[in-house]
Design a protein around this motif. Structure first.
Motif, PDB file in Angstrom:
ATOM      1  N   ASP A   1      -9.173   7.593   6.055  1.00  0.00           N
ATOM      2  CA  ASP A   1      -8.207   7.953   5.020  1.00  0.00           C
ATOM      3  C   ASP A   1      -7.018   7.013   4.989  1.00  0.00           C
ATOM      4  N   LYS A   2      -6.765   6.322   6.082  1.00  0.00           N
ATOM      5  CA  LYS A   2      -5.673   5.340   6.156  1.00  0.00           C
ATOM      6  C   LYS A   2      -6.235   4.062   6.765  1.00  0.00           C
TER       7      LYS A   2
ATOM      8  N   ASP B   1       0.665   3.941  -1.723  1.00  0.00           N
ATOM      9  CA  ASP B   1       0.014   5.242  -1.724  1.00  0.00           C
ATOM     10  C   ASP B   1      -0.289   5.724  -0.301  1.00  0.00           C
ATOM     11  N   GLN B   2      -0.535   4.778   0.631  1.00  0.00           N
ATOM     12  CA  GLN B   2      -0.788   5.154   2.022  1.00  0.00           C
ATOM     13  C   GLN B   2       0.492   5.205   2.850  1.00  0.00           C
TER      14      GLN B   2
ATOM     15  N   ASN C   1       2.689   8.536   8.517  1.00  0.00           N
ATOM     16  CA  ASN C   1       1.343   8.068   8.227  1.00  0.00           C
ATOM     17  C   ASN C   1       0.923   6.942   9.170  1.00  0.00           C
TER      18      ASN C   1
ATOM     19  N   LEU D   1      -2.284   6.924  11.665  1.00  0.00           N
ATOM     20  CA  LEU D   1      -3.265   5.841  11.754  1.00  0.00           C
ATOM     21  C   LEU D   1      -3.401   5.357  13.204  1.00  0.00           C
TER      22      LEU D   1
ATOM     23  N   SER E   1       0.862  -1.192   0.000  1.00  0.00           N
ATOM     24  CA  SER E   1       0.000   0.000   0.000  1.00  0.00           C
ATOM     25  C   SER E   1       0.892   1.234   0.000  1.00  0.00           C
TER      26      SER E   1
END
Length: 365
Positions: free
Chosen positions: A200-201, A172-173, A184, A188, A170
């Motif tokens: 969003d995550k 993009d996350q 990120n 989360l 993943s």
């Protein structure tokens, strides 16, 4: 000289009997003519002055009581309560008035009226108003900063674990760049812990979901403990500006008290550090100069001081310790106790006793 060795003993016995009879007759004479010899002893606010020019709580209560009974009396002042009680025991007085503690040792030698005042030890401390810096200072305490650091450290560990589990599946996350990816992951972790759920995550791998699920369970306990710890830290950090409400807050702190008073032993038993002084004025001076955390002494004397010249930033705790009653003392054979007790009850029922006490001890709002 004496033909019989028992003669001197007999003579002294007769003299002793005559002396006892004389004292008894003298006391009975005072009662017959309704004139009582009243010993007066004690400290402010219960006793003021000397001789016939005495006043105070004890004196006013006695005067009201004697007026109800129609008794005549004559005051005799003593330097200490013990001196007055000794004179009473010798038969030279009819009773003693003042702040006389009713104790188990004294009731062996004297009779007492019912208590007209219940005394105790009390605590006086400063009640300072907090300034702007005082209000925000707890947020810069060492304990709070350590707690925040530990919290961020745990978030960094969880964020790193999520990034390692998700970065290949993943991107993009959780991009490959460690700063962005771990950041990120921490985001989360925060959203999960706070149950905000932006969406969003979200982890897509089994490992990532196991980590996120485990963090959900752990964060329930962790978040509660964290919030409680921060609240406790802020409370303790600001307590230094709050007035003292119980003796437990004075552990290992300097506390002023009068030398050789019961309060000195009381402080030692409760692990405070007694600072001995000779007068209450000296103790209060140390408190005003912030040389001690509090003053501990007899409650009525503290109340009287605060009423006379205590500044408004002094606070008396509601907690009371070592309670004891103050009453009037009589000889064991006295026939006055019943009448005095009945008169004291009448004064209490009519609120006369409370009015006298309030006039001396109640602090103006």
């Amino acid at each position: 000289m004496f033909q019989n060795s028992k003669t001197p003993v007999l003579i002294f016995s007769i003299l002793g009997l005559l002396l006892f009879t004389t004292n008894l007759q003298a006391r009975q004479l005072r009662l017959d003519i309704d004139t009582l010899l009243v010993g007066v002893a004690g400290s402010e606010p219960f006793v003021y002055g000397e001789g016939q020019e005495v006043s105070g709580i004890s004196v006013e209560i006695w005067e009201e009581l004697a007026a109800k009974q129609g008794w005549n009396y004559y005051f005799k002042s003593f330097n200490t309560v013990d001196d007055a009680l000794h004179s009473l025991e010798q038969g030279a007085l009819d009773l003693v008035i003042g702040p006389i503690s009713i104790t188990s040792s004294r009731v062996k030698d004297f009779r007492f009226s019912q208590p007209f005042y219940n005394s105790s030890l009390a605590i006086v401390s400063r009640s300072e108003k907090q300034g702007y810096w005082d209000k925000i200072k707890p947020f810069f305490s060492i304990k709070l900063l350590i707690a925040v650091f530990v919290f961020l450290f745990i978030l960094a560990i969880v964020g790193t674990l999520l990034w390692l589990a998700e970065r290949k599946h993943s991107k993009d996350q959780f991009p490959n760049d460690p700063i962005d990816g771990i950041g990120n992951g921490m985001w989360l972790a925060i959203v999960t812990m706070s149950t905000t759920g932006y969406g969003d995550k979200a982890p897509v791998t089994l490992t990532g979901r196991i980590i996120a699920g485990s963090w959900m369970i752990i964060s329930i306990i962790f978040a509660t403990s964290m919030v409680a710890g921060i609240a406790s830290t802020l409370t303790l950090a600001s307590m230094g500006k709050s007035p003292v409400s119980s003796i437990e807050q004075l552990v290992n702190k300097n506390v002023a008290t009068i030398s050789n008073s019961p309060s000195q032993m009381f402080l030692e038993v409760h692990y405070a550090k007694p600072v001995e002084v000779n007068t209450l004025e000296e103790a209060m001076s140390m408190l005003n100069k912030k040389e001690v955390a509090a003053v501990v002494y007899d409650r009525p004397q503290l109340l009287f001081y605060l009423k006379k010249h205590g500044p408004e930033d002094l606070f008396m705790a509601k907690a009371e310790y070592y309670k004891q009653g103050y009453g009037f003392a009589f000889p064991l054979e006295s026939n006055l106790v019943y009448e005095v007790n009945r008169a004291l009850l009448e004064l209490a029922e009519d609120q006369d006793t409370d009015e006298i006490i309030d006039r001396y001890l109640r602090r103006e709002e």
